[in-house]
Design a protein around this motif. Sequence first.
Motif, PDB file in Angstrom:
ATOM      1  N   GLY A  76       0.623  -1.194   0.062  1.00 33.44           N
ATOM      2  CA  GLY A  76      -0.024  -0.032  -0.065  1.00 33.44           C
ATOM      3  C   GLY A  76       0.705   1.303   0.020  1.00 33.44           C
ATOM      4  O   GLY A  76       0.335   2.292  -0.032  1.00 33.44           O
ATOM      5  N   ALA A  77       2.248   1.277   0.092  1.00 34.11           N
ATOM      6  CA  ALA A  77       3.008   2.262   0.081  1.00 34.11           C
ATOM      7  C   ALA A  77       2.559   3.507   1.102  1.00 34.11           C
ATOM      8  O   ALA A  77       2.671   4.755   0.866  1.00 34.11           O
ATOM      9  CB  ALA A  77       3.093   2.910  -1.305  1.00 34.11           C
ATOM     10  N   ASN A  78       2.285   3.131   2.498  1.00 40.98           N
ATOM     11  CA  ASN A  78       2.289   3.904   3.476  1.00 40.98           C
ATOM     12  C   ASN A  78       2.621   3.434   4.566  1.00 40.98           C
ATOM     13  O   ASN A  78       3.072   2.450   4.708  1.00 40.98           O
ATOM     14  CB  ASN A  78       0.809   4.291   3.440  1.00 40.98           C
ATOM     15  CG  ASN A  78      -0.128   3.104   3.818  1.00 40.98           C
ATOM     16  OD1 ASN A  78       0.276   2.486   4.899  1.00 40.98           O
ATOM     17  ND2 ASN A  78      -1.247   2.880   3.196  1.00 40.98           N
ATOM     18  N   LEU A  79       2.830   4.161   5.764  1.00 42.02           N
ATOM     19  CA  LEU A  79       3.441   3.820   6.951  1.00 42.02           C
ATOM     20  C   LEU A  79       2.960   2.460   7.513  1.00 42.02           C
ATOM     21  O   LEU A  79       3.422   1.563   8.075  1.00 42.02           O
ATOM     22  CB  LEU A  79       3.556   4.865   7.818  1.00 42.02           C
ATOM     23  CG  LEU A  79       4.481   6.023   7.291  1.00 42.02           C
ATOM     24  CD1 LEU A  79       4.565   6.824   8.525  1.00 42.02           C
ATOM     25  CD2 LEU A  79       6.082   5.464   7.235  1.00 42.02           C
ATOM     26  N   ASP A  80       1.565   2.335   7.532  1.00 45.31           N
ATOM     27  CA  ASP A  80       0.854   1.447   7.957  1.00 45.31           C
ATOM     28  C   ASP A  80       1.191   0.139   7.195  1.00 45.31           C
ATOM     29  O   ASP A  80       1.569  -1.207   7.698  1.00 45.31           O
ATOM     30  CB  ASP A  80      -0.478   1.346   8.042  1.00 45.31           C
ATOM     31  CG  ASP A  80      -1.164   2.469   9.155  1.00 45.31           C
ATOM     32  OD1 ASP A  80      -0.576   2.522  10.018  1.00 45.31           O
ATOM     33  OD2 ASP A  80      -2.234   2.891   8.908  1.00 45.31           O
ATOM     34  N   ALA A  81       1.248   0.245   5.988  1.00 40.90           N
ATOM     35  CA  ALA A  81       1.624  -0.947   5.024  1.00 40.90           C
ATOM     36  C   ALA A  81       2.986  -1.554   5.497  1.00 40.90           C
ATOM     37  O   ALA A  81       3.334  -2.732   5.189  1.00 40.90           O
ATOM     38  CB  ALA A  81       1.237  -0.598   3.476  1.00 40.90           C
ATOM     39  N   LEU A  82       3.912  -0.466   5.360  1.00 42.51           N
ATOM     40  CA  LEU A  82       5.310  -0.681   5.627  1.00 42.51           C
ATOM     41  C   LEU A  82       5.485  -1.604   7.003  1.00 42.51           C
ATOM     42  O   LEU A  82       6.214  -2.269   7.086  1.00 42.51           O
ATOM     43  CB  LEU A  82       6.148   0.576   5.586  1.00 42.51           C
ATOM     44  CG  LEU A  82       7.477   0.367   6.150  1.00 42.51           C
ATOM     45  CD1 LEU A  82       8.221  -0.406   5.164  1.00 42.51           C
ATOM     46  CD2 LEU A  82       8.323   1.798   6.094  1.00 42.51           C
ATOM     47  N   ASN A  83       4.551  -1.018   7.986  1.00 41.14           N
ATOM     48  CA  ASN A  83       4.745  -1.897   9.185  1.00 41.14           C
ATOM     49  C   ASN A  83       4.184  -3.291   8.993  1.00 41.14           C
ATOM     50  O   ASN A  83       4.942  -4.200   9.655  1.00 41.14           O
ATOM     51  CB  ASN A  83       3.932  -1.182  10.340  1.00 41.14           C
ATOM     52  CG  ASN A  83       3.964  -1.797  11.723  1.00 41.14           C
ATOM     53  OD1 ASN A  83       5.267  -1.913  12.071  1.00 41.14           O
ATOM     54  ND2 ASN A  83       3.090  -1.958  12.361  1.00 41.14           N
ATOM     55  N   ASP A  84       3.074  -3.630   8.289  1.00 41.21           N
ATOM     56  CA  ASP A  84       2.719  -4.454   7.911  1.00 41.21           C
ATOM     57  C   ASP A  84       3.788  -5.616   7.219  1.00 41.21           C
ATOM     58  O   ASP A  84       4.019  -6.925   7.537  1.00 41.21           O
ATOM     59  CB  ASP A  84       1.409  -4.601   7.139  1.00 41.21           C
ATOM     60  CG  ASP A  84       0.221  -4.407   7.914  1.00 41.21           C
ATOM     61  OD1 ASP A  84       0.288  -4.188   9.116  1.00 41.21           O
ATOM     62  OD2 ASP A  84      -0.727  -3.776   7.459  1.00 41.21           O
ATOM     63  N   CYS A  85       4.471  -5.228   6.023  1.00 45.73           N
ATOM     64  CA  CYS A  85       5.337  -5.649   5.588  1.00 45.73           C
ATOM     65  C   CYS A  85       6.865  -5.979   6.326  1.00 45.73           C
ATOM     66  O   CYS A  85       7.413  -7.020   6.089  1.00 45.73           O
ATOM     67  CB  CYS A  85       5.917  -4.941   4.302  1.00 45.73           C
ATOM     68  SG  CYS A  85       4.556  -5.186   2.993  1.00 45.73           S
ATOM     69  N   LEU A  86       7.215  -5.223   7.278  1.00 45.47           N
ATOM     70  CA  LEU A  86       8.164  -5.388   7.934  1.00 45.47           C
ATOM     71  C   LEU A  86       7.746  -6.435   9.124  1.00 45.47           C
ATOM     72  O   LEU A  86       8.838  -7.173   9.389  1.00 45.47           O
ATOM     73  CB  LEU A  86       8.897  -4.105   8.821  1.00 45.47           C
ATOM     74  CG  LEU A  86       9.454  -3.020   7.825  1.00 45.47           C
ATOM     75  CD1 LEU A  86       9.635  -1.885   8.786  1.00 45.47           C
ATOM     76  CD2 LEU A  86      10.715  -3.429   7.386  1.00 45.47           C
ATOM     77  N   SER A  87       6.684  -6.728   9.089  1.00 49.51           N
ATOM     78  CA  SER A  87       6.267  -7.940  10.034  1.00 49.51           C
ATOM     79  C   SER A  87       6.317  -9.212   9.376  1.00 49.51           C
ATOM     80  O   SER A  87       7.058 -10.049   9.844  1.00 49.51           O
ATOM     81  CB  SER A  87       4.998  -7.598  10.553  1.00 49.51           C
ATOM     82  OG  SER A  87       4.523  -8.624  11.074  1.00 49.51           O
ATOM     83  N   ASP A  88       6.191  -8.984   8.276  1.00 49.21           N
ATOM     84  CA  ASP A  88       6.539 -10.250   7.127  1.00 49.21           C
ATOM     85  C   ASP A  88       7.773 -10.423   7.169  1.00 49.21           C
ATOM     86  O   ASP A  88       8.150 -11.785   7.049  1.00 49.21           O
ATOM     87  CB  ASP A  88       5.751  -9.939   5.817  1.00 49.21           C
ATOM     88  CG  ASP A  88       4.308  -9.886   6.159  1.00 49.21           C
ATOM     89  OD1 ASP A  88       3.579 -10.251   6.948  1.00 49.21           O
ATOM     90  OD2 ASP A  88       3.621  -9.498   4.929  1.00 49.21           O
ATOM     91  N   VAL A  89       8.612  -9.527   6.778  1.00 51.70           N
ATOM     92  CA  VAL A  89      10.191  -9.668   7.104  1.00 51.70           C
ATOM     93  C   VAL A  89      10.700 -10.296   8.286  1.00 51.70           C
ATOM     94  O   VAL A  89      11.542 -11.201   8.327  1.00 51.70           O
ATOM     95  CB  VAL A  89      10.864  -8.423   6.647  1.00 51.70           C
ATOM     96  CG1 VAL A  89      12.452  -8.245   6.733  1.00 51.70           C
ATOM     97  CG2 VAL A  89      10.665  -7.888   5.232  1.00 51.70           C
TER      98      VAL A  89
END
Length: 171
Positions: A76-89
């Motif tokens: 989603g290219a926003n900070l909430d989406a970044l947090n979600d993707c960092l969780s997946d990392v």
Amino acid sequence: MAPFDPSAECTQQLDFQLVRNGFVTLFRSRSVLGGTTSWLTERGYRVVTVDASGWTADADLHRDLAAALDFPDYYGANLDALNDCLSDVAWCEYGASRESTGFVLVLDGYDAFARHRPRSAHAVLDMFADQARAAALIGHRMMCLVRSDDPRLSFDVVGATPVLWNPRESR
């Protein structure tokens, strides 16, 4: 990834020193950072370097991190989406591997982004620290190495811990 061995002299190991006081560490010297990333790579860490020196907007951050960390197309290219993707990392779904010793994100020239977008720059480090702490609970090491051309760069506490300079360049 095995935990640090308490019977070994792990307190002298560079990776232990880097994560001992938090998961985000500042660097100024390119050579110190280069030596650090070489040491980590030689010991099985996956090191991903992203050049943040040209980032002037959040969109720059999202574009480059999504590419470097293999985020899914629906990111989603926003900070909430970044947090979600960092969780997946953190859970090694992409961007990191369970077979590696750990994952290292290097943000080079981050002071430039911090000047343009200070709240976003802090938020990124804060969420990385939170996700790295969660990763540690499942045996996955994560750290973020932040290189700055500005020796006065500082951040408020991230992940409930202060962001400190690396041991070789601490003041």
